[in-house]
Design a protein around this motif. Sequence first.
Motif, PDB file in Angstrom:
ATOM      1  N   LEU A   1       0.986  -1.143  -0.112  1.00  0.00           N
ATOM      2  CA  LEU A   1      -0.094  -0.056   0.145  1.00  0.00           C
ATOM      3  C   LEU A   1       0.827   1.164  -0.095  1.00  0.00           C
ATOM      4  CD1 LEU A   1      -2.462  -1.276   2.796  1.00  0.00           C
ATOM      5  CD2 LEU A   1      -3.095  -1.302   0.236  1.00  0.00           C
ATOM      6  N   LYS A   2       0.475   2.239  -0.625  1.00  0.00           N
ATOM      7  CA  LYS A   2       1.507   3.325  -0.732  1.00  0.00           C
ATOM      8  C   LYS A   2       1.610   4.344   0.396  1.00  0.00           C
ATOM      9  CE  LYS A   2       0.017   3.605  -5.763  1.00  0.00           C
ATOM     10  NZ  LYS A   2      -0.640   4.585  -6.671  1.00  0.00           N
ATOM     11  N   ALA A   3       0.247   4.471   1.245  1.00  0.00           N
ATOM     12  CA  ALA A   3       0.397   5.505   2.379  1.00  0.00           C
ATOM     13  C   ALA A   3       1.032   4.838   3.778  1.00  0.00           C
ATOM     14  CB  ALA A   3      -0.918   6.001   2.511  1.00  0.00           C
TER      15      ALA A   3
ATOM     16  N   ALA B   1      -5.567   1.244   2.687  1.00  0.00           N
ATOM     17  CA  ALA B   1      -6.422   0.492   1.560  1.00  0.00           C
ATOM     18  C   ALA B   1      -7.680   1.421   1.284  1.00  0.00           C
ATOM     19  CB  ALA B   1      -6.829  -0.868   2.227  1.00  0.00           C
ATOM     20  N   LYS B   2      -7.997   2.109   2.145  1.00  0.00           N
ATOM     21  CA  LYS B   2      -9.320   2.959   1.772  1.00  0.00           C
ATOM     22  C   LYS B   2      -9.109   4.025   0.750  1.00  0.00           C
ATOM     23  CE  LYS B   2     -12.307   1.821   5.846  1.00  0.00           C
ATOM     24  NZ  LYS B   2     -12.758   2.329   6.795  1.00  0.00           N
ATOM     25  N   LEU B   3      -7.710   4.760   0.871  1.00  0.00           N
ATOM     26  CA  LEU B   3      -7.145   5.632   0.140  1.00  0.00           C
ATOM     27  C   LEU B   3      -6.904   5.225  -1.303  1.00  0.00           C
ATOM     28  CD1 LEU B   3      -4.391   7.610   2.116  1.00  0.00           C
ATOM     29  CD2 LEU B   3      -6.707   8.131   1.608  1.00  0.00           C
ATOM     30  N   GLU B   4      -6.672   3.957  -1.714  1.00  0.00           N
ATOM     31  CA  GLU B   4      -6.709   3.318  -2.873  1.00  0.00           C
ATOM     32  C   GLU B   4      -8.022   2.581  -3.299  1.00  0.00           C
ATOM     33  OE1 GLU B   4      -2.724   1.564  -3.543  1.00  0.00           O
ATOM     34  OE2 GLU B   4      -1.824   2.138  -1.650  1.00  0.00           O
ATOM     35  N   ASN B   5      -8.897   2.650  -2.482  1.00  0.00           N
ATOM     36  CA  ASN B   5     -10.176   2.026  -2.818  1.00  0.00           C
ATOM     37  C   ASN B   5      -9.956   0.536  -3.145  1.00  0.00           C
ATOM     38  OD1 ASN B   5     -11.898   4.246  -3.084  1.00  0.00           O
ATOM     39  ND2 ASN B   5     -11.091   4.803  -5.113  1.00  0.00           N
TER      40      ASN B   5
END
Length: 199
Positions: free
Chosen positions: A62-64, A72-76
């Motif tokens: 995950l990026k963040a 995960a929510k930031l990347e949907n």
Amino acid sequence: MKKYFVTGIDTDSGKTVASAILVEKLQADYWKPIQAGAPTDSDTIRSLVKGERKIHPEGIVLKAPMSPHAAAKLENINLNLTDIKMPSAEKTLVIEGAGGLMVPINDHEFVIDLAKQFEAEVILVSRNYLGSINHTMLSIDYLKSNGFDIAGIIFNDTPNPETESFILNHSNLPCLGRIDAMPVIDKTSIQSQLQNITL
């Protein structure tokens, strides 16, 4: 195949350093099921081990640099335990968690649940600081109450015999070793710690 899941009493307990030492001590493979942010812990392990150790690709990246459920929510991404598949390994596998035990993967699952899913023995890394007795004992209580298989405790950083003695006496868990404070963390200093691990 023997499997150890390395978790900590907090985010900065020293899981990655402990994992590097365990990988070298046990001549084991390494795997990070969930990586959030960069640089990756796999890259750190790669820079710290001397031997030709197998470092498996992360289960998910995950990026963040935040808790997996938020990243995960930031990347949907709808992240679930069952999405993460353990790699095939012939040697002992050291699996490093993310953050502490109760870091959320989603709205109802936690990072520590991966240990049970992979049938891995838990190694708890405890770093000595004001409040670490409370954090360590609460972590142990959760593991015991929820039926996790606990291999033991590794104490990290500045020694505190009174704290360590209290935790060991009241938890009845074995001490798997003590990692000395290292001014510089590199291949040489990791090698110097192998004798301190009794696993």
